[in-house]
Design an enzyme around this catalytic site. Structure first.
Site, mmCIF file in Angstrom:
data_model
loop_
_atom_site.group_PDB
_atom_site.id
_atom_site.type_symbol
_atom_site.label_atom_id
_atom_site.label_comp_id
_atom_site.label_asym_id
_atom_site.label_seq_id
_atom_site.Cartn_x
_atom_site.Cartn_y
_atom_site.Cartn_z
ATOM 1 N N GLU A 63 65.535 -5.240 30.953
ATOM 2 C CA GLU A 63 66.305 -5.994 29.818
ATOM 3 C C GLU A 63 65.950 -7.571 29.894
ATOM 4 O OE1 GLU A 63 67.780 -4.439 27.269
ATOM 5 O OE2 GLU A 63 66.942 -2.838 28.410
ATOM 6 N N ASP A 75 73.814 3.908 44.516
ATOM 7 C CA ASP A 75 74.088 4.961 43.448
ATOM 8 C C ASP A 75 74.361 4.390 41.874
ATOM 9 O OD1 ASP A 75 74.661 7.228 41.834
ATOM 10 O OD2 ASP A 75 76.113 7.998 43.097
ATOM 11 N N LYS A 130 82.562 8.513 39.780
ATOM 12 C CA LYS A 130 81.533 8.524 38.594
ATOM 13 C C LYS A 130 82.086 8.423 37.037
ATOM 14 C CE LYS A 130 78.256 8.718 41.362
ATOM 15 N NZ LYS A 130 77.737 10.085 42.000
ATOM 16 N N HIS A 133 68.338 -14.168 23.397
ATOM 17 C CA HIS A 133 67.641 -12.989 23.279
ATOM 18 C C HIS A 133 66.697 -12.717 22.269
ATOM 19 C CE1 HIS A 133 71.625 -11.505 25.072
ATOM 20 N NE2 HIS A 133 70.935 -10.440 25.379
#
Lengths: 423, 423, 423, 423
Positions: D120, D325, D251, D416
């Site tokens: 990104e 993770d 999670k 951006h």
């Protein structure tokens, strides 16, 4: 997460007490055979029915029920139809008044005295103080922005493809559903239908305006007729359907609040001057702004919906006094309070209540004391619901101002010692 | 998310009406100069004070206030001290009864008739039906597991290091805080202190048992004394502190519910036989289990806290009848309902209420009708709070059973047409 | 609520270590004077810039960086423009494949091999098993229902009346905003504008379709141009405004998920036969349905958004392999899983993902390995985003099936012992 | 709530496309018979297995897979054991570096260069700018406060009384469970066991410290052994049990975050001077404080958990680079950011991350590039996990500072456009 060992050990005491309940169960069962319950729904509102129930309760509880009397003439009992079943008397709630609270609204304009029914000491005094601060600051701007009451029937299909066929058929029939609504209710108007697809579940949310009634029954009945029409005519039928998929937010706090209206959405604001904050509220704008910032972070960490102080207190008291459905406090007492220093050293305060389920017709609004309390604010009957909503906004604003002042100044505990205790 | 264009256009009507409020504001301001408000707090409970307020309200509202009377002798007015300020009369709420509801609890054992105050038609009838199903199934097991009431003062420091110094000092003084609690209140007992650090903010959550009182005032006062002791003696002081950081969940639904107790936590269960479900509830175990599954997914998508049907209805009605703090419905009406088919073709139903803020002493429990309603269930006074909590659990269970039956059988709309409307 | 005393005491150790940081701070300050940081953004993608940074890091860390090499020719460095600044090398993530996974979708039709990049043992094996169960059950139906990406600028006004004036002006200009969008981006199309009023705050949510790109930059740029147009032309100006009011849900899990789409909403379903569940998943439909019911209640009590098992695992691995924005896992890994027994003894399973922020053009999709992984599924480039969304749905379904099977059969721990540990 | 008619009509297009899927289904079925899937788990990490899979994929996709190569010698393939199954190659993620970021922590002390893997654009540049502001303000204080990883097995009983008997037995065996833990794992230590009762469901939450490993597998395995011990020895058995009741927050983002730790809890703070804010961040402390206040209200209304800007961006990039993770971003990217004006005209900023699931041993930390990136920060191996946690806190702080500056100054869109687009 959950309770720790120590806490749990306390739970164990209670759990142990039901380890050998067989005896207990046997004893209860043998003593009192399950029989048709003795508090019949029939003759609900006849004097005979009431007296029969009261006599029965007197006997089994060995009490006189002197205060919990019907205190209403026989003919008036009929007035209770639609409000209560198995009637046995009238619960009496102490009621105070605050004001005047000055409101500059789209429907509520002027100064108001607001009746509050509660048994919690300090509540009326606190809201009264907030109202005074508002009055001396020129009044609160309070706007009822939008309205809508929902039912969200859920339809379950064999599979997504069937759901799709049903939905395609439904989407072309919005006008028909509007007609059905108009034929079913004088007041309800179907504003919108929204869809939510989750696997083979389809939730259709029908949003209505309900005139000056809170309107939950109205929207239930209209939606029921619409659904039955669908089931009869749709080319593909659901396996089953329920009039409410527990998605409309009825009687519970939900996060739909901030993306949706439920009932009425009101936003209310005021600028308090530094002098008023010092003289009436005994604190400073800086302390209140600081308290708001800190406590908003506290609210976020607690997992609250929205961030506010005690909307529930004022709303419950006003709902009670005016015949609203008090169970709706669970949804109405959700919102956003904001407090910020102004450029000129005062404090900007706003409250936003997206979920006001209220009415000025229907429900408990015609009951004797409730009607009087509505009339005190010229809020009884048709054409007054938005006004009542704007009063709710201003009331809640007064309460937020007062509690934030007390907490920022360290007076919170004292106020409760002064007003909240029997001497 | 937010309202769509069409909805917004409706809001614009209200917003336009305040575009030119200068005139309105001028007019209000000139007509009614801000003056000391005429509803004085003094003589709150003297007959003279009450009459003065009522006369004033009669004059400004042009109403007689015939029903909203004090309806209590002068000497009884003093009873209201600690419950209300600016008293003007008694709001009267229709009250019905359900039962008998059979409960197998650790404190509540036997059959109960439960008074419910409400103006919402169908509510009493629905809970009554659920109670009948419970009775005929042998009664509900209802256990009050744990108790605890919190205050969460927030301390703000210059930086985390200062916060650390303060906290290190505090952690060694839990016994001292227990002593202070014992000296400050006869009933409160400090159970635990928990910490939450967020940047330079420290929240200390003090958890107390409060005997048979709901106890919010009690824990406020004890925590206030503890905090003042800290501020006086700690080697490093906070920049500022607040007795409540909006983190305890007081008067609002929060997600702390399921990781913590607030007030009392009750869990209640029953097994309904297929026959009872068919005969009393007019539906099938399968339909109820299916409704529960579907509606739980609906609740999750609505962003509700927990998943239940309408705890708020029964709890608000019982809280009102028995002098509880009805504003606490906002927190109490949160929980988990579960319905599952049993191996033998019946239905297992449980409800879990982690946040019951209730008491059988203090608050509104000694008011005349409230005391009578508590006595109906032998729940008035010391030693009865757990019993009342277990009754709450069983009541809520009855209500969940009845509404799930109505919704699964398609009777929901009819019940509200039958009971919820004036004829 | 917060941590208990014992937990807190552990925190104190860390807090003590910073009590006397003055020395530390002094030491750090004197050793290393704040200077312009040596990792310049200039020449970001020149070979010279890369080598300069790598040489510097080698020196200060005393490491060779043998593996974290650019591993790409100088000319290819330019490809990284728009993807990375301060480039130093390529992180390498082990990548496995599952499949074939059969999908019956509106855009994804057929059998797919799906690449998954992860370092978590057992993940690929578990999803592979789920895919096999889906294949042997005839494939999953997966539908991309709706699309939309939002920006939510926030405007702050002096008061609600000013907000109203601005909003009234804005509401009439939706067509103009659509024109601006069309002129600013080839791909973005303005679908809707929604409003949220909270005191003197106005949030306008602009919802766009963004073609086959994930589209966050696109909607930021379009909304920025629209806002600047508003600020220039509106008769009443806000005091201040921000391009994003932290309301659109960008990069975080929110409850807007279920009332709104963000990115793409996909729902996917399958019916697993009892045989497949026994043979492939080594458990029974009953055990899986029971696990789903119980675990859904667990999820509700944990305060999760939605209720699912481990969407994050599969989605993160697929996002990584295919050049998606992995930070969007925070929002994408939210949804609803449902498992129910079917009439014929099998299991209905559905997953619903309302927040899939994905694209098949732009972002990291053109990077070398990412492009290859997209091409493996014929998902690279224009016209493929819906297809990728439907594959995401099916992948997640496979993962939910496999984990629920493992947890219901008690194999979860063994699988992690087998696959998740170094031998 | 849900989608409006117009949105829904877009969904219908997709739904229509699956109305007649019979043909499609037939075609898929006949072309490709369900056969044992051709991507065998056997020989997972042999060169032969890898090549077989790659050859197969090349054939079916007609691609060369030039970039997604194993790029590692045959003998190194074994290193991947425990990290991946069905291995086909290495996904390559562009990696940049920011710094130096000055940290004053309990474990992380000094200046750090932090590797970030992302595709990104603008992300690295933005965090780098925030790091520079931190450096020039003297560094961030970052403290890892507490640690704990949970498993929450769920036990289902016939009724509450049985649950009670089991629980009473369990509560006396905490020491035994600690022994079992010690025998099962070298690193895990059982800290606490908490209980949650909901009807006939009992959830026991086992909280462990896990040394320097993230520890999910470790706590699963220990809890499994403990549960099996319980099931074997308890006098009353549950009807069924599951190793995880979907209650531990594994999670997924949950509200347990703020009442509990999961992984590591870090809080980090800094005071930025007005000069740094103007020179480096190109805005003012007042604008940033105002943005924070407004955007926090936005976050609350969106139903976010906590209130922060974009923790997910920095954490995902650091997790990727260092072999964490990445699916845990779903839980880790939750927290509280706070920005407030200081008395001397600067800005206080803090971030609090209660859910950092990270490790410096195990998982993907030993993979080649991941190990190098950890070593860049001297964070590889035993004794480094707290240090990495404090670096995470400081990284996130830098990112929040930079994005709030960009949004408050109106530079967000430009950044951006500059960094996030291909030229």
């Amino acid at each position: 997460m959950a309770s720790t060992i120590e806490n749990t050990k306390r739970a164990v005491v209670a759990l142990k007490s039901i380890q050998n309940t067989d005896d207990l169960i046997d004893r209860i069962r043998h003593q009192q055979e399950p029989t048709p319950t003795p508090t019949p729904l029939e003759h609900a509102h006849s004097l005979e029915g009431v007296e029969k129930r009261r006599a029965f309760l007197r006997k089994i509880s060995n009490q006189q029920l002197d205060y919990l009397t019907p205190s209403t003439s026989p003919e008036n009992l009929n007035q209770l139809e639609g409000n209560i079943e198995n009637f046995i008397g009238l619960t009496q709630i102490p009621t105070g008044v605050i004001g005047r609270l000055r409101i500059i609204g789209s429907a509520a304009k002027g100064d108001f005295y607001i009746p509050l029914a509660t048994s919690e000491g300090a509540l009326v005094a606190s809201y009264h103080r907030g109202a005074k601060a508002c009055l001396l600051s020129g009044g609160a701007t309070s706007i009822c922005l939008i309205e809508g009451v929902q039912r969200s029937p859920l339809f379950k299909f064999d599979n997504i493809a069937d759901l799709g066929s049903f939905l395609i058929w439904v989407l072309d029939r919005l006008e028909k559903f509007r007609e059905i609504t108009a034929q079913t209710s004088r007041f309800a108007r179907l504003l919108e239908m929204k869809t939510n697809i989750e696997g083979n579940h389809l939730i259709l949310t029908f949003e209505y305006s309900t005139g000056d009634a809170a309107g939950q029954n109205m929207v239930t009945i209209c939606t029921d007729v619409i659904c039955k029409y669908m089931i009869e005519h749709a080319p593909v039928k659901p396996l089953m359907w329920f009039i409410e998929g527990n998605y409309s937010g009825d009687k519970k706090a939900t996060l739909l609040s901030f993306t949706n209206v439920r009932g009425k959405k009101v936003t209310t604001e005021i600028r308090l001057s530094s002098e008023v904050i010092q003289n009436v509220l005994k604190t400073s704008p800086e302390a209140m702004a600081e308290y708001w910032r800190s406590s908003t972070i506290g609210a976020i960490q607690s997992g609250a919906i929205g961030a506010q102080g005690h909307y529930a207190n004022g709303l419950a008291a006003l709902f009670l006094a005016t015949g609203q459905d008090v169970a709706c406090i669970s949804e109405a007492a959700v919102g956003i309070t904001r407090m910020e220093l102004t450029d000129c050293g005062g404090l900007y305060v706003s409250v936003t209540l997206p979920n006001l389920m209220i009415g000025t017709v229907g429900g408990g609004t015609s009951l004797p004391t409730q009607k009087e309390c509505l009339q005190l604010m010229d809020c009884y009957g048709p054409g007054k619901a938005k006004k009542l909503a704007e009063i709710c906004g201003a009331l809640v604003l007064a309460g937020e101002i007062s509690i934030a002042a007390a907490l920022s100044a360290g007076h919170f505990s004292e106020a409760h010692q002064k007003f909240g205790r029997k001497k």
